[in-house]
Design a protein around this motif. Structure first.
Motif, PDB file in Angstrom:
ATOM      1  N   ASP A  50      -0.761  -7.375   6.688  1.00  0.00           N
ATOM      2  CA  ASP A  50      -1.939  -7.969   7.333  1.00  0.00           C
ATOM      3  C   ASP A  50      -3.200  -7.450   6.645  1.00  0.00           C
ATOM      4  O   ASP A  50      -3.129  -6.868   5.560  1.00  0.00           O
ATOM      5  N   GLU A  51      -4.333  -7.650   7.280  1.00  0.00           N
ATOM      6  CA  GLU A  51      -5.594  -7.266   6.656  1.00  0.00           C
ATOM      7  C   GLU A  51      -5.626  -5.771   6.364  1.00  0.00           C
ATOM      8  O   GLU A  51      -6.212  -5.323   5.391  1.00  0.00           O
ATOM      9  N   SER A  52      -5.019  -5.018   7.262  1.00  0.00           N
ATOM     10  CA  SER A  52      -5.105  -3.566   7.086  1.00  0.00           C
ATOM     11  C   SER A  52      -4.364  -3.123   5.820  1.00  0.00           C
ATOM     12  O   SER A  52      -4.810  -2.247   5.118  1.00  0.00           O
ATOM     13  N   ASN A  53      -3.230  -3.712   5.561  1.00  0.00           N
ATOM     14  CA  ASN A  53      -2.617  -3.448   4.254  1.00  0.00           C
ATOM     15  C   ASN A  53      -2.281  -4.767   3.576  1.00  0.00           C
ATOM     16  O   ASN A  53      -1.182  -5.293   3.749  1.00  0.00           O
ATOM     17  N   PRO A  54      -3.236  -5.291   2.848  1.00  0.00           N
ATOM     18  CA  PRO A  54      -3.020  -6.624   2.273  1.00  0.00           C
ATOM     19  C   PRO A  54      -2.003  -6.603   1.141  1.00  0.00           C
ATOM     20  O   PRO A  54      -1.401  -7.606   0.830  1.00  0.00           O
ATOM     21  N   GLU A  55      -1.793  -5.448   0.569  1.00  0.00           N
ATOM     22  CA  GLU A  55      -0.877  -5.387  -0.568  1.00  0.00           C
ATOM     23  C   GLU A  55       0.457  -4.779  -0.154  1.00  0.00           C
ATOM     24  O   GLU A  55       1.168  -4.218  -0.966  1.00  0.00           O
ATOM     25  N   PHE A  56       0.731  -4.902   1.096  1.00  0.00           N
ATOM     26  CA  PHE A  56       1.882  -4.171   1.637  1.00  0.00           C
ATOM     27  C   PHE A  56       3.187  -4.531   0.918  1.00  0.00           C
ATOM     28  O   PHE A  56       3.927  -3.659   0.454  1.00  0.00           O
ATOM     29  N   VAL A  57       3.408  -5.821   0.807  1.00  0.00           N
ATOM     30  CA  VAL A  57       4.677  -6.255   0.228  1.00  0.00           C
ATOM     31  C   VAL A  57       4.785  -5.777  -1.213  1.00  0.00           C
ATOM     32  O   VAL A  57       5.808  -5.223  -1.622  1.00  0.00           O
ATOM     33  N   VAL A  58       3.696  -5.975  -1.928  1.00  0.00           N
ATOM     34  CA  VAL A  58       3.716  -5.575  -3.331  1.00  0.00           C
ATOM     35  C   VAL A  58       3.973  -4.079  -3.428  1.00  0.00           C
ATOM     36  O   VAL A  58       4.786  -3.615  -4.235  1.00  0.00           O
ATOM     37  N   GLU A  59       3.334  -3.387  -2.536  1.00  0.00           N
ATOM     38  CA  GLU A  59       3.469  -1.936  -2.547  1.00  0.00           C
ATOM     39  C   GLU A  59       4.918  -1.520  -2.312  1.00  0.00           C
ATOM     40  O   GLU A  59       5.511  -0.746  -3.073  1.00  0.00           O
ATOM     41  N   ILE A  60       5.435  -2.123  -1.301  1.00  0.00           N
ATOM     42  CA  ILE A  60       6.812  -1.788  -0.945  1.00  0.00           C
ATOM     43  C   ILE A  60       7.753  -2.127  -2.081  1.00  0.00           C
ATOM     44  O   ILE A  60       8.629  -1.342  -2.464  1.00  0.00           O
ATOM     45  N   VAL A  61       7.530  -3.319  -2.629  1.00  0.00           N
ATOM     46  CA  VAL A  61       8.435  -3.764  -3.682  1.00  0.00           C
ATOM     47  C   VAL A  61       8.291  -2.867  -4.908  1.00  0.00           C
ATOM     48  O   VAL A  61       9.276  -2.516  -5.559  1.00  0.00           O
ATOM     49  N   THR A  62       7.069  -2.495  -5.172  1.00  0.00           N
ATOM     50  CA  THR A  62       6.872  -1.592  -6.301  1.00  0.00           C
ATOM     51  C   THR A  62       7.596  -0.277  -6.055  1.00  0.00           C
ATOM     52  O   THR A  62       8.242   0.281  -6.946  1.00  0.00           O
ATOM     53  N   LEU A  63       7.459   0.184  -4.831  1.00  0.00           N
ATOM     54  CA  LEU A  63       8.196   1.398  -4.455  1.00  0.00           C
ATOM     55  C   LEU A  63       9.678   1.230  -4.725  1.00  0.00           C
ATOM     56  O   LEU A  63      10.340   2.114  -5.270  1.00  0.00           O
ATOM     57  N   PHE A  64      10.089   0.088  -4.334  1.00  0.00           N
ATOM     58  CA  PHE A  64      11.515  -0.201  -4.515  1.00  0.00           C
ATOM     59  C   PHE A  64      11.907  -0.163  -5.981  1.00  0.00           C
ATOM     60  O   PHE A  64      12.918   0.410  -6.363  1.00  0.00           O
ATOM     61  N   PHE A  65      11.031  -0.792  -6.785  1.00  0.00           N
ATOM     62  CA  PHE A  65      11.341  -0.820  -8.206  1.00  0.00           C
ATOM     63  C   PHE A  65      11.444   0.596  -8.765  1.00  0.00           C
ATOM     64  O   PHE A  65      12.395   0.942  -9.463  1.00  0.00           O
ATOM     65  N   GLU A  66      10.457   1.385  -8.402  1.00  0.00           N
ATOM     66  CA  GLU A  66      10.467   2.759  -8.906  1.00  0.00           C
ATOM     67  C   GLU A  66      11.731   3.484  -8.465  1.00  0.00           C
ATOM     68  O   GLU A  66      12.444   4.096  -9.260  1.00  0.00           O
ATOM     69  N   ASP A  67      11.944   3.381  -7.216  1.00  0.00           N
ATOM     70  CA  ASP A  67      13.091   4.073  -6.631  1.00  0.00           C
ATOM     71  C   ASP A  67      14.379   3.625  -7.295  1.00  0.00           C
ATOM     72  O   ASP A  67      15.223   4.426  -7.705  1.00  0.00           O
ATOM     73  N   ALA A  68      14.489   2.308  -7.418  1.00  0.00           N
ATOM     74  CA  ALA A  68      15.720   1.743  -7.936  1.00  0.00           C
ATOM     75  C   ALA A  68      15.916   2.159  -9.384  1.00  0.00           C
ATOM     76  O   ALA A  68      17.027   2.514  -9.800  1.00  0.00           O
ATOM     77  N   GLU A  69      14.829   2.132 -10.141  1.00  0.00           N
ATOM     78  CA  GLU A  69      14.964   2.503 -11.546  1.00  0.00           C
ATOM     79  C   GLU A  69      15.389   3.962 -11.687  1.00  0.00           C
ATOM     80  O   GLU A  69      16.273   4.306 -12.467  1.00  0.00           O
ATOM     81  N   ARG A  70      14.762   4.771 -10.832  1.00  0.00           N
ATOM     82  CA  ARG A  70      15.142   6.181 -10.862  1.00  0.00           C
ATOM     83  C   ARG A  70      16.639   6.327 -10.539  1.00  0.00           C
ATOM     84  O   ARG A  70      17.393   6.987 -11.248  1.00  0.00           O
ATOM     85  N   LEU A  71      17.008   5.667  -9.501  1.00  0.00           N
ATOM     86  CA  LEU A  71      18.397   5.783  -9.060  1.00  0.00           C
ATOM     87  C   LEU A  71      19.352   5.258 -10.113  1.00  0.00           C
ATOM     88  O   LEU A  71      20.406   5.851 -10.364  1.00  0.00           O
TER      89      LEU A  71
END
Lengths: 166, 1251
Positions: A50-71
């Motif tokens: 929502d407005e409070s975190n407009p980039e939430f999905v991107v953020e999460i997905v980026t997190l995921f990418f990082e995490d996944a790559e590390r793993l």
């Protein structure tokens, strides 16, 4: 007057572009869902944005990418063929993590492969594990490109919209 | 019969050829299978053509075809077995009867034949004997005559021996003639007697039997007179040879007819040719001087003659003087034979040994009529066919070698076309052996027998056929019954099978339904959760908002339905396991009534709880399910009750006390219950302590004044998807599952539910539950007695029923009550009460203005008698006129009595704040929410009594601040309401949804309660320090997760500050107004807060999130923060434990520093943990969730703390759940996290804690 009309026309054409892009985006998203790359969890994520975190999905997905790559790196390390003994527990834990993160962004296919992977881990099946690792990598890169494309499209759309509103 | 069957078979095959009739095929197959044995059977009785081979082949085909139908031929096979059995029995019967018939016939015939044969033999023998005897007689008589003749002749000849002359000779002859005549005439049967002298003279008498002429024949005397004498001198033999006689042809023979009687001459002697007439026995016939016999023929008779010849010896016996010959006709034998044969039948004949016929029983001529001379005929040449054939047969059979005795007995000689008996006898006469033959047709003797035997056979066969037919029919009838039964059985079996299948399919169906609803529930929960998120979004337009709200309502309805189905299938499948835990039944029910009263306010329906005093306070059972039962029932009642009241009555019955009959009318019952309760108080106590297992039957009634249920539907309303009136679905909605679930649950609890007839409008459902009461809990009845306190309660309540019930209960417990239902009544009673007491006022005067009922009067009088009564006036806020400003006047009016009576205000849920403030300002502190029930009343009264006691104390001691203690009391007592809400709504989704959709929200109420729970100042402080500490802590815990945590922490801390600010403000405000008002304000604020599941339902909660996956961590954080919670996220279990400890440590420090300021704060408040809840992932690196939980729980030991820990796991297995709960976690959430579920779980846990 003319200029104004021109502007209007431009705007209209821009609007068209926007709607087209929007349609494309929607089609793309639905195709992702249909092809099983994503599931409801992704929707839920999008709703959390929502407005409070407009980039939430991107953020999460980026997190995921990082995490996944590390793993994935860790996994390939621990599954190296030269290695004498493979710590299956560790592998299992890593895959579990990957599974958890992939399931929470809704990367369904990765999650599925993770499940298979864990089964192989339980059986201590090195070949199966390696195969699964390859599969996961493949799926991961697939979903990564897909999501990146999606975000790109969204960004474009956002930009296009921004231009209109301006 | 068999043929017929066969015919049907072939017809059947024809049918099957057409391919239309399966049944026929089967029949045919069966028959084919049985064909060999069957043929064998049938050939014994009837000859059956073997089935053609072509057809056989065809059968094979049919069989092959029919094999496909074999599976469906179960029913038919039984039919065939019956058919085969029937056939077999019939065949057996046929064989049996046939054998019997044949045996009977055979033996009868054998015996008859045997006896008949002997008889017939005798007969034949006898028959033949007779002619033989006759023959014998004839022979004998002939022999006698001959002998007599010979003797006489000897005598005469001896006398006249040596005749000297002619005259003597003549005399001799004369004498001889006389003698001979005498003999001749004496024997009529004689044919002739001849005497042949040695001189050649012949004398003979001859009788012609045909024309009865008798004649005397003699030769010429002159020729022989001397010659004879001379001749005598020659050798006798020479003289007597035939030649001599024949040489005497020259002699002249004379024949003289005689009178047959007298022997006189009746005619002239006539010359005849010699030997023309008769055989003259000559010397040749007696060659050796012995009598000889032979058969002769004469031309006068057509029957053979028997002639005997005997010589006449002279005195010296040396020479033959003459030869006497006697001939007898054998005619009489034939005659006799004829007679015999006439009498009987058959043929007889007599032959000589050579085969010449002597006599027959027929008229056939015995002599051949040859022209020359008649001769004897052979039997073979007889003209009679039968005799001829018989003779031929005999000859053929025996030829010339006839058996030694000539005796032949043949029984089955076929002569011509007929069967004959042939018997021959041999009569061995010297020189004339005779053979007698009798031929009797078999028919004559055995004909009858054969005929009879045949007839018997026919009769027997027909009889046996009849018996067979009857037997077959009987068997048919008998086996028909059997086969019918078998068919029925087969049908039954198939029916059972079908039923089983149907049951299975319905099972599958319900299984499917259950599965489906379970599967659907998750998406539904998601839908609702997402809708909640959407609703909480501010950017919606009004229309969108209303649409989404509508969608949410529908979704919740759908979810409710799904839950119902699940419940139902759970109960039906028997998988519902009832909890067995102690719970406060009264409290649960009160909570329920509280809840529904909120709902009912809009309906103008009064919800009343009426539990009897003897109800056990604590029972063991499944509280959630009990509450569900009543929720459903009351829901149902509310649905159908537009106005009036809904009463939930309850009383109990101990199964070990025999006098608990629930069928009493209510009033009676109540009074009895009271008595009982009183009487049994002690007894029960004893019982309860002695008995371990205390089952108690709890009876409940849900009584409403709704539209009622048609009596015919009383049973069916408890069926699933059944509604009393289909049209109600339109009006009231619902699916008809509620009551079904209720019944299932009630049955599960060992009880029963039914609709009971009720006076007046509405429905009365009565149910009983069997629950056990805990044994170790001491009796907790409301065994209160307010009698001593001389209380007077004035009930000024709107609701009739609740007022009535409360006043009854109060009166029962020794409290004097006065009732008023409206403002005017209240004022009247008040005036009456207080003005009457004051000496200023006059009773009678007052009466003039207001009519007072007799009851009231007497009550007033009794009150007047009381010493120092304490007045409690329970006033319904609804009595005040709230629509205008009159209520202030009214309040002022009541305030006049403030000093003299305690006012208790019954508030509505929507009573506005300023009214409450006003009331409170007037000094009325006793305020309770509607509805009023026993427990509340008890609390009110206790408070009042306590207050009075305090006042008394104060009056006595003049010390001790009145307010503090009272407020404490008040707090405690008023809080009862809220706990009830919690209990009532915690478990049943149905209920909570219903309430949730109501504008007046219970959840909201709860929420506020929650906030109000912790004293304002401390909350504020803790919140503040929490913010600080989060940062601190995060810096301390330095690891890979640092960045993320840092990312999240600012937002969360910001959030926390934001959230805590308004709260602290809100809590601060009332604190200015005074401690006493604090609780109330929040209560009052409750109903106005319409946002139920909105943004901030988790507001103020501090949540520690232990999750290693960054993605999940982020998601969960955002989710929780959206709900207003402040979140601290850590990466593993160790961190979580550390965080907690650190917090505690810091807390401890703070506590130390603060200890001095808040010197006497309660221990628990200070020890409040830094987090309200921990969300714990189960699988984490370093320390997993289980270990972390264990560690946390371990550290908690002794502190009295219990942080709710919710597990987050990816395994949705029940064993995981068990494991989670085992290590000390409180709840369990599965990943991916369901938003709604998480919120509700967190809420329930934090509430439980705070409550």
């Amino acid at each position: 007057m003319r200029e104004k009309e021109k502007e209007r026309k431009e705007e209209i054409s821009k609007m068209d572009v926007v709607t087209q892009m929007q349609r494309q985006l929607i089609q793309y998203t639905s195709s992702l869902f249909q092809e099983g790359f994503l599931d409801d969890q992704f929707n839920q994520l999008q709703q959390l944005q929502d407005e409070s975190n407009p980039e939430f999905v991107v953020e999460i997905v980026t997190l995921f990418f990082e995490d996944a790559e590390r793993l994935l790196n860790e996994l390939s390390k621990s599954l190296q063929v030269e290695q004498e003994s493979i710590d299956f527990r560790k592998v299992d834990a890593q895959v579990h993590q990957l599974k958890g993160s992939s399931s929470s962004i809704g990367a369904q296919r990765v999650q599925r492969v993770c499940i298979a992977f864990r089964n192989f881990c339980e059986q201590q099946n090195v070949e199966g594990c390696l195969k699964s690792l390859q599969e996961i990598k493949q799926e991961y890169s697939l979903v990564k490109t897909k999501l990146e494309t999606l975000f790109k499209m969204e960004k474009q759309l956002f930009a296009a919209r921004g231009s209109i509103s301006r | 019969m068999a043929e017929d069957r066969y015919e049907t078979c072939s017809e059947g095959s024809a049918c099957s050829q057409m391919g239309s009739n399966n049944k026929c095929k089967h029949v045919f197959d069966r028959l084919c299978g049985f064909a060999p044995s069957w043929n064998w059977n049938t050939t014994t009785t009837t000859t059956l053509p073997p089935p053609p081979s072509g057809r056989r082949i065809f059968h094979r085909d049919v069989e092959k075809e029919a094999f496909q139908y074999a599976s469906s031929s179960h029913c038919l096979s039984s039919y065939y077995s019956v058919f085969v059995v029937r056939l077999a029995i019939m065949v057996m019967l046929a064989i049996l009867i046939g054998l019997l018939t044949i045996l009977t016939w055979h033996f009868t015939k054998i015996y008859t034949t045997k006896s008949l044969k002997t008889l017939a033999y005798d007969l034949r023998y006898e028959l033949l004997q007779r002619p033989i005897l006759r023959m014998w007689n004839i022979l004998n008589s002939t022999a006698e005559i001959t002998t007599a003749q010979v003797k006489l002749s000897q005598y005469v000849i001896r006398r006249y021996s040596n005749p000297v002359n002619q005259a003597e000779q003549v005399e001799l002859y004369e004498a001889m003639r006389a003698i001979t005549w005498a003999l001749f005439s004496s024997k009529k049967a004689l044919n002739s007697i001849t005497i042949n002298y040695k001189n050649g003279f012949v004398q003979a008498f001859h009788r012609d039997l045909k024309d009865n002429n008798t004649s005397y024949i003699y030769s010429d005397l002159s020729n022989y007179s001397m010659v004879a004498n001379e001749m005598n001198s020659f050798s006798a033999h020479q003289a007597w040879n035939d030649k001599a006689i024949h040489g005497n042809k020259s002699a002249i023979w004379y024949r003289e007819p005689l009178d047959p009687v007298t022997g006189d001459k009746i005619g002239k002697a006539m010359k005849i040719a010699p030997e023309d007439l008769i055989n003259i026995a000559g010397l040749s016939q007696v060659p050796d001087g012995v009598a000889s016999w032979h058969v002769a023929v004469s031309k006068f008779t057509d029957s053979p003659l028997l002639s005997a010849a005997l010589p006449v010896w002279d005195s010296s016996n040396k020479s033959i003087m003459a030869v006497v010959g006697v001939t007898t006709a054998l005619y009489s034998v034939g005659q006799l034979m004829k007679e015999l044969v006439e009498m009987h039948s058959g043929h007889m004949y007599l032959t000589s040994q050579e085969g010449y016929l002597l006599a027959t029983s027929t008229n056939a001529p015995l002599l051949t009529n040859s022209t020359k001379h008649p001769t004897l005929k052979m039997a073979v040449d007889c003209e009679n066919e039968v005799i001829k054939l018989g003779a031929e047969w005999l000859q053929r059979a025996y030829g010339n070698h006839s058996p030694p005795s000539h005796e032949v007995h043949v029984e089955n000689a076929k002569l011509g076309h007929q069967q004959y008996y042939i018997d021959s006898f041999f009569l061995n006469l010297k020189r004339l052996p005779l053979v007698g033959v009798i031929i009797i047709p078999r028919k004559y003797i055995m004909g009858q027998v054969d005929e009879r035997a045949f007839k018997t056979l026919v009769i027997l066969i027909s009889a046996s056929l009849c018996i067979l037919v009857i037997g077959c029919v009987c068997i048919l009838i008998l086996t028909n019954g059997v086969s019918k039964e078998m068919k029925l059985r087969a049908a039954l079996i198939s029916q059972l099978e079908a039923r089983r299948k149907a049951e299975a399919s319905s099972n599958y169906k319900s299984q499917f339904l259950a599965n489906m609803s379970h599967e659907l529930r998750t998406p539904m929960a998601a839908v609702i959760g997402l809708l909640d998120i959407l609703i909480s979004d501010d950017c919606l337009t009004n229309e969108q908002y209303s649409t989404v709200t509508q969608i949410r309502k529908c979704s919740t309805a759908l979810l409710r339905l799904l839950n119902n189905i699940l419940d139902l299938s759970k109960v039906e499948s028997g998988k519902l396991v009832l909890e067995d835990a102690e719970f406060d039944l009264g409290r649960e029910l009160e909570g329920l009534v509280d809840m529904f009263s909120v709902q009912c306010i809009n309906h103008n329906v009064e919800t009343v709880l009426d539990l009897s005093d003897e109800m056990p306070k604590v029972v063991r059972g499944d509280s959630a399910r009990v509450v569900q039962i009543f929720t459903n029932l009351i829901n149902n009642s509310i649905k159908f009750t537009p106005s009036g009241h809904i009463i939930l009555r309850g009383w109990c019955e101990y199964p070990n006390s025999c006098n608990g009959s629930p069928i009493f009318p209510l009033e009676q019952k109540k009074s009895r219950c009271i008595q009982k309760a009183r009487e049994k108080q002690n007894a029960n106590n004893e019982k309860r302590t002695t008995k371990r297992d205390n089952k108690v039957i709890l009876w409940f009634e849900v009584d409403d004044t709704g539209c009622g249920i048609d009596p015919s539907k009383w049973d069916s309303v408890f069926e699933s998807f059944e509604q009393a009136d289909p049209s109600t679905t339109r009006l009231h909605g619902g699916t008809g599952l509620g009551l079904c679930i209720v019944r299932n649950l009630v049955n599960k609890m060992g009880g029963d539910i039914k609709v009971v007839k009720k006076e007046g409008q509405g429905t009365l459902m009565r149910l009983c539950l069997v629950l056990s009461t805990p044994t170790d809990v001491t009796e907790q009845h409301y065994a209160l007695d307010f009698t001593d306190n001389s209380l007077v309660v004035l009930l000024a309540l709107h609701g009739n029923m609740s007022r009535l019930i409360t006043s009854k209960w109060l009166q029962k417990n020794g409290v004097c009550t006065i009732e008023a239902s409206e403002w005017n009544g209240l004022t009247q009673v008040l005036r009456e009460l207080f003005h009457a007491r004051s000496p200023v006022h006059n009773n009678n005067n007052f009466d003039a203005h207001y009519p007072v009922t007799e009851g009231l009067k007497s009550k007033l009088l009794s009150i007047q008698d009381m010493k120092k009564p304490v007045f409690v006036i329970v006033v319904d806020i609804g009595l005040l006129d709230l629509s205008t400003d009159i209520w202030k006047e009214q309040l002022n009016f009541l305030h006049r009595y403030f000093g003299r009576a305690r006012f208790v205000w019954m508030l509505n849920h929507d009573t506005s704040n300023n009214i409450k403030m006003e009331i409170r300002r007037k000094g009325n502190v006793l305020m309770v929410n509607k509805p009023l029930y026993k427990a509340k009343m008890v609390h009110i009264l206790e408070a009042v009594i306590k207050e009075r006691n305090l006042e008394l104390q104060k009056r006595n001691n003049m010390i001790g601040p009145r307010t503090t203690t009272k407020e404490g009391e008040l707090h405690e007592f008023l809080e009862i309401d809220s706990t009830h809400f919690d209990a009532g709504s915690s478990d049943d989704s149905d209920t909570s949804e219903t309430v949730g959709s109501n504008p007046v929200s219970v959840d909201g109420d709860k929420q506020i309660e929650l906030v109000a729970r912790s004293p304002a100042s401390s909350t504020y402080k803790i919140n503040n320090c929490l913010v600080g500490l989060t940062n601190e802590h995060l810096e301390d815990t330095n690891n890979a997760r640092k960045e993320e945590s840092c990312q999240s922490s600012p937002s969360s801390s910001k959030h926390a500050i934001e959230e805590s600010d308004p709260k602290s403000l809100s809590t601060k405000e009332p604190s200015q107004g005074g401690d006493s008002e604090c609780g109330e304000t929040h209560r009052a604020a409750g109903p106005n807060n319409n946002v139920v599941n909105g943004k901030n339902s988790l507001e103020g909660l501090r949540i520690l999130l232990a999750e290693d996956t960054p993605v999940l961590q982020r998601v969960a954080t955002i989710m929780l923060e959206k709900m207003g919670a402040s979140v601290v996220a850590v990466g593993d279990g160790q961190q979580a434990v550390d965080a907690l400890h650190c917090k505690l440590g810091v807390d401890d420090c703070r506590r130390d520093s603060l200890q001095k300021e808040r010197n006497m704060r309660s221990q628990t408040e200070i020890l409040t943990s830094p987090y309200d809840l921990i969300l714990m992932d189960c699988q984490m690196p370093k320390m997993d969730g289980y270990e972390a939980t264990k560690a946390i729980r371990k550290s908690e030991v002794g502190t009295g703390l219990h942080i709710p820990i919710v597990a987050l796991t990816a395994h949705a297995m029940s064993c995981d759940e068990a494991k989670c709960l085992e290590v000390g976690m409180d709840a369990y959430l599965t990943k991916p996290i369901d938003f709604k579920q998480m919120v509700s779980t967190i809420l329930s846990l934090t509430k439980r804690k705070t409550s």
